[in-house]
Structures are given as structure tokens and as C-alpha cells.
Design a protein around this motif. Sequence first.
Motif, mmCIF file in Angstrom:
data_model
loop_
_atom_site.group_PDB
_atom_site.id
_atom_site.type_symbol
_atom_site.label_atom_id
_atom_site.label_comp_id
_atom_site.label_asym_id
_atom_site.label_seq_id
_atom_site.Cartn_x
_atom_site.Cartn_y
_atom_site.Cartn_z
ATOM 1 N N GLU A 37 -2.363 -0.393 6.263
ATOM 2 C CA GLU A 37 -3.237 -0.933 5.243
ATOM 3 C C GLU A 37 -4.698 -0.955 5.678
ATOM 4 O O GLU A 37 -5.568 -1.321 4.921
ATOM 5 C CB GLU A 37 -2.785 -2.360 4.876
ATOM 6 N N THR A 57 -5.306 -7.710 -10.881
ATOM 7 C CA THR A 57 -6.293 -6.642 -10.735
ATOM 8 C C THR A 57 -7.090 -6.458 -12.019
ATOM 9 O O THR A 57 -8.329 -6.316 -11.993
ATOM 10 C CB THR A 57 -5.590 -5.324 -10.362
ATOM 11 N N LYS A 95 -5.508 -1.277 -1.032
ATOM 12 C CA LYS A 95 -4.791 -1.745 0.155
ATOM 13 C C LYS A 95 -3.920 -2.952 -0.171
ATOM 14 O O LYS A 95 -2.800 -3.069 0.331
ATOM 15 C CB LYS A 95 -5.782 -2.052 1.269
ATOM 16 N N ARG A 96 -4.436 -3.842 -1.024
ATOM 17 C CA ARG A 96 -3.602 -4.980 -1.439
ATOM 18 C C ARG A 96 -2.393 -4.493 -2.225
ATOM 19 O O ARG A 96 -1.284 -5.031 -2.089
ATOM 20 C CB ARG A 96 -4.430 -5.965 -2.275
ATOM 21 N N ARG A 97 -2.592 -3.469 -3.048
ATOM 22 C CA ARG A 97 -1.479 -2.912 -3.805
ATOM 23 C C ARG A 97 -0.432 -2.321 -2.871
ATOM 24 O O ARG A 97 0.774 -2.459 -3.085
ATOM 25 C CB ARG A 97 -1.992 -1.837 -4.770
ATOM 26 N N ARG A 148 -10.254 -2.047 -1.314
ATOM 27 C CA ARG A 148 -9.548 -3.288 -0.982
ATOM 28 C C ARG A 148 -8.397 -3.537 -1.948
ATOM 29 O O ARG A 148 -7.315 -3.961 -1.544
ATOM 30 C CB ARG A 148 -10.527 -4.467 -1.023
ATOM 31 N N GLU A 149 -8.640 -3.252 -3.229
ATOM 32 C CA GLU A 149 -7.573 -3.440 -4.213
ATOM 33 C C GLU A 149 -6.412 -2.494 -3.933
ATOM 34 O O GLU A 149 -5.235 -2.882 -4.029
ATOM 35 C CB GLU A 149 -8.128 -3.200 -5.617
ATOM 36 N N LEU A 205 0.182 -3.302 0.188
ATOM 37 C CA LEU A 205 0.890 -4.407 0.833
ATOM 38 C C LEU A 205 1.989 -4.941 -0.074
ATOM 39 O O LEU A 205 3.089 -5.260 0.380
ATOM 40 C CB LEU A 205 -0.092 -5.523 1.199
ATOM 41 N N HIS A 237 0.617 -8.391 -9.494
ATOM 42 C CA HIS A 237 -0.593 -7.872 -8.861
ATOM 43 C C HIS A 237 -1.446 -7.102 -9.873
ATOM 44 O O HIS A 237 -2.681 -7.205 -9.851
ATOM 45 C CB HIS A 237 -0.208 -6.947 -7.701
#
Length: 618
Positions: free
Chosen positions: A11, A264, A201-203, A198-199, A205, A260
Motif C-alpha cells: 500500500e 469516497t 491505497k485505502r481502497r 491516498r484514496e 487496504l 468505502h
Amino acid sequence: MSTIGLAAQVEATATMRDRIEMLRRLKAAGVGLLTALTALTVLEGLLPATTAVAFATLVSRLDAVVSGDAAVAVTPLLLYLIVVLAGYALGVLREPLRYLAQTRIDGEHRARVAQLTSTSDTVGALERPEVQALIWQTRADPESFIEGTPGPGVLVQLELLGRLLAMVSAGVVLAAYAWWLVPVLVVAGLAAERLYSREAKRRRLVWRRSIAPGMHADVWANAIVSPSEGKEVRVFGLGDWAVGRIQHHLRLAFNPMWTHGRRTLASLWQPALILTVPLLAAYAGVALAAVRGAATVAVAAAVFAASTAVYQALTENPHFTVNTVHCMRAYEQLKVELAAPAPAERVAELPERPVIRFEHVGFQYAGTTRPVLDRIDLEIRPGELLGVVGLNGAGKSTLIRLLARLYEPTAGRLTADGLDLAGVPAEVWRRRLSVVFQDFVRYPLSVADNVALGNGGVPRDQAALTAAAEDAGLTGVLDRLPLGWDTPLSRSRTGGVDLSGGQWQQVVLARALYAVRTGAEILVLDEPTAHLDVRTEFEVFDRLAAHKGDATVVLISHRLSTVRQADRIVLLGDGRITESGRHDELIAHGGAYAEMFALQAERFRRGFDDRLEEGDVR
């Protein structure tokens, strides 16, 4: 490294090393295709600035058109149309080439994964759930919108060249009006791109947590459409239940993604604001300058077009890049997990027909404390027929997997004429072996292909195929097949048939005997006749004893009447060899073997048939 530890690395933002590796993978597209794509990318990179200048030139001629001199605008109009059509043509040409390149890159990646997983020295690692999860992550075979393949991310790295050219050329146009617009728009674009990354990478995860339920859903989805599992699904009425399990696991996988996604959408105002404010400021400034006469309408038009081009050039698709980094790093970790330990010694050649010894060999599965085999000492002599017997769970099949180097001992060593086999490449050792596993594979191929797979590394020998079929008792089955050797052994194939368990066992036994007739020295048989009746079994082993030649045979069987023909018999119990000798010697000894033999003999006298199943060609 744990899978969780890998997740933390995946990530992270793509490093320069990741970028270089992605650029290296571009070569899988092929030189000609890559050259064409690079040329198109360069041309597309110059297109935004060219469009802005052409549009500004056209606008600058509008005053003459209003004054009645329309001819002045013909040339700029034609140039602008040519630029627009060129942009369209470049896109039309680029898309099929990009698709072809992506297909080649993804295909090369899948080939790497297949090569890695099919040629690893042992199967022990493949049995670990964390390794299966890595394979699932790096397989590049997406089944939903949250998965991806390496191809798009790799091609994004090429497209960065075009985007850099677009930003630089569009920046030159902007700087001709006001240099300060360039850093303002670039900083805003980079800030928005940072938020997008960043979004993404959060997705990823969140996606990581969907791997396990996704794999569980795959198991039941495959069972529903499989002819093998499909029998029980229908007989036991498991269809609705299986669909329910699929839906349950898919909800576990996707519900976090929906949550998520809603978050977003609620936060999209942030990058929108970062992009819109400086862009509107630039538009307003140049428009006001045009109204006041400080700038022409043509300059304003060029600034409008160039400003938009700068933003578009800065917007890298982070989803593609993170997907690619994820696949590549999972693949690298998979290589570590499947890598064989470096041997202390490598040998160029094995001795012919060696004496094989298990020397204080122990084995236990990862994550367990109880050994399956405990300080085994066993000698397998050249040319002998060795029988291995024992109760279920005694470690017989594990012993075979160690002999075939599918597992490595956790204690002790295997030797061939004193040579430690740990120093011999596994593929070199396996050329000496032919193995019939208890859970053998039923390939949906022709009979000839199924048998010839016993030694796929040599040209097919029809005489050896025929002899192996006779030795295995397969000739009678072949005579009843509609296409003989060419009959596909699967109902899903045109003209194919299904075989009974006993007939399949004869096919697989012929596969092993074919290997012996084409060079294998050691024949290992793990319950090779469990599906056969006693008479057919006797005939098979009578032929085996007569035609094995100089081959060493290791025979595992639950039927002690089979192994009584062996030159030597060893009895496994609690992970150790508890008795060893010829059949008559063990019977005279009156130990556990004699007791087991007497029990089986009594059951046969009562008419008990211990075949696993019966049947015929169907």
C-alpha cells in the motif's frame, strides 16, 4: 515475511524501483508494438499544446470573419480541424495497440506465475494458506471490479512520457501569457493527484480484507459448475445452500467496498475544490485581461485549453499503478515462499541404480508439533519390491512424498549410495522416479496423452505405450473405447467417455509403467489397485513382477494380500518402522502385521470386497 507485512509494503506509494520494474515489463509487448505505442504517445503528448495554439489562431481570425473577410479564417480553421481529427485518429489507433500490449504483458505475467508455481521443488509451501492467498493476489485474472492486472499499470508508465510532454508543452503556452500560472496549476494538480493516490491505497487496504472471503466464494462457485462436485450438489440438494454460501462470502468481501465507496463519494469535493479554485482563478484572470484589452481573446482561448491540458497531464490513474505494484510485489514474495533452500553441494550426476536410505528422517507439517514421521531408518535396495503397510495416518503417503522430494525432511536426510539428495536438483532426481499417487489426477485428455504424461520429456513411444497398457491390464478397456487410444477421457470433450475408478487406476498405472519403460528406475505405487477387485489386482501385480525388469518398486497398499509378494515388507506405526521382513517371517513373528493379515483374511472369507468403487466405461 507475513502476508500482513506485505500488505503494508504494497500500500506504500510506488517506489522508483517499482517504476523501473514496470518499465522493464514493457518489453513483453514486443519491440514493434512498443515502438508504435511510444510514437503515438509522443504525438499525443504534443497534441494539447498544438490544439491550444491552433484554437487560439482560429479565434484570432474571428474579427476578420465578422468584418466579412471569411477567407482569412479558412486556413486556421482547416489547421484546427486537422489537429482535432489527428487527435481522434491517434486515439483510434492507440486503443487496439494498447489492448494488444496489455494482453501480452498480462499473458507474460500469468506465464511467470504458472512457471513458478508448477516448477517449485516441493508442494509443502503450496499447501500453506498464506501462499495460496499470494497466488490468488498475483494471478492477474480479475473476477470483479476491485481486482486488476499488471498490464494497465505498466502501460501507465509509458503514458507518463506523453503526459510529461503534454504538461511541458502546455506549460510553455501558459508561460507565454503568465509564467506564474504554471506553478499554481502544477501544485494544485499534484495535490489533487496525491489525494487520489491516498484514496486508491485505502481502497486496496479494504480490498486486502476481501481476499479470504473471495477465495471461499470461488470454492463454492467452482463446485457448482464442476461435473465432479456437481453430482453431490444435485443428489444432496446442496444447490441453494451453495449459492447461499457464495452470497454470504461475497457480502463479506464487497460490503466493506460499498462502505468505502460511499465515503469516497462524500469526500470527492476535496480534490474537486483543489482543482477548481486555481483553474477558475486562471480563467477569470485571463478573461478579465481580455475584457480590459490587456490580452486578446485568442490568448484567453489558448490559456483555457492549456490550463485544462496541464491538469489532465498530472492525473495519473493511481488505481492501475497500485494494482500493478500489488501484483508485482505479491509475485516477488511468492518467489521467496516457493524458493528451494540453497544446497550445500551440487552434483553433476547421480549414481546408477543406487541404494536409497532414509537416515533418521523426521517430518512434521508447519504449524504442528506432532511429527508424522519420527527418526525413520529405511533402506531401499536396487531391483527389490518393497511393501509399505500400516494403519491410516501411519505416515505412508508422507514417506512417498519425501522419497519424491515433494517434501523435504525436517530432520535427518535421504541418501543415494551415500550422496545426500539435498544436494541434487529435485528435477534431476525425479527423472529417476515414476509415481502413482493415491489421489491421482484424471486429465481430460485422450488415453494416449494420459499414459504418455508418465514421461512427457521424451518423444512418444507407441511401442512402450502398448506394452505399458498390457502390463497395467488396460488393453481390455481400450478395446471397448470408441476411438481407442484417441478417446478423450471426459464427457465434456467431443466423443469423450467417463471411466470407472478401477479403469482410471489402470490408466494411471499404465502411465507409471510407461515411465519405467522409457527410463525411470524407481516405481512408487501408493494404493495403485484400491479400485480393483482381487482377481484383477492379482493379475496386475503378476504382470508387474514379471515385467518390472531392473526397476525398484515401492508399493503401498491397504491389502496385505498384495504386498505378500514383496521381497521385503515394512510396517509403519506412530511415525516409525515397527516391523520389517518377508511376509512369512512377519507372520511367524506373530506381531501387529500378522494380526492385521489374519483380520483381513477373515473379512475376505466372509465375502467382504474392499474395492473403493466398481463400474465400467460409461
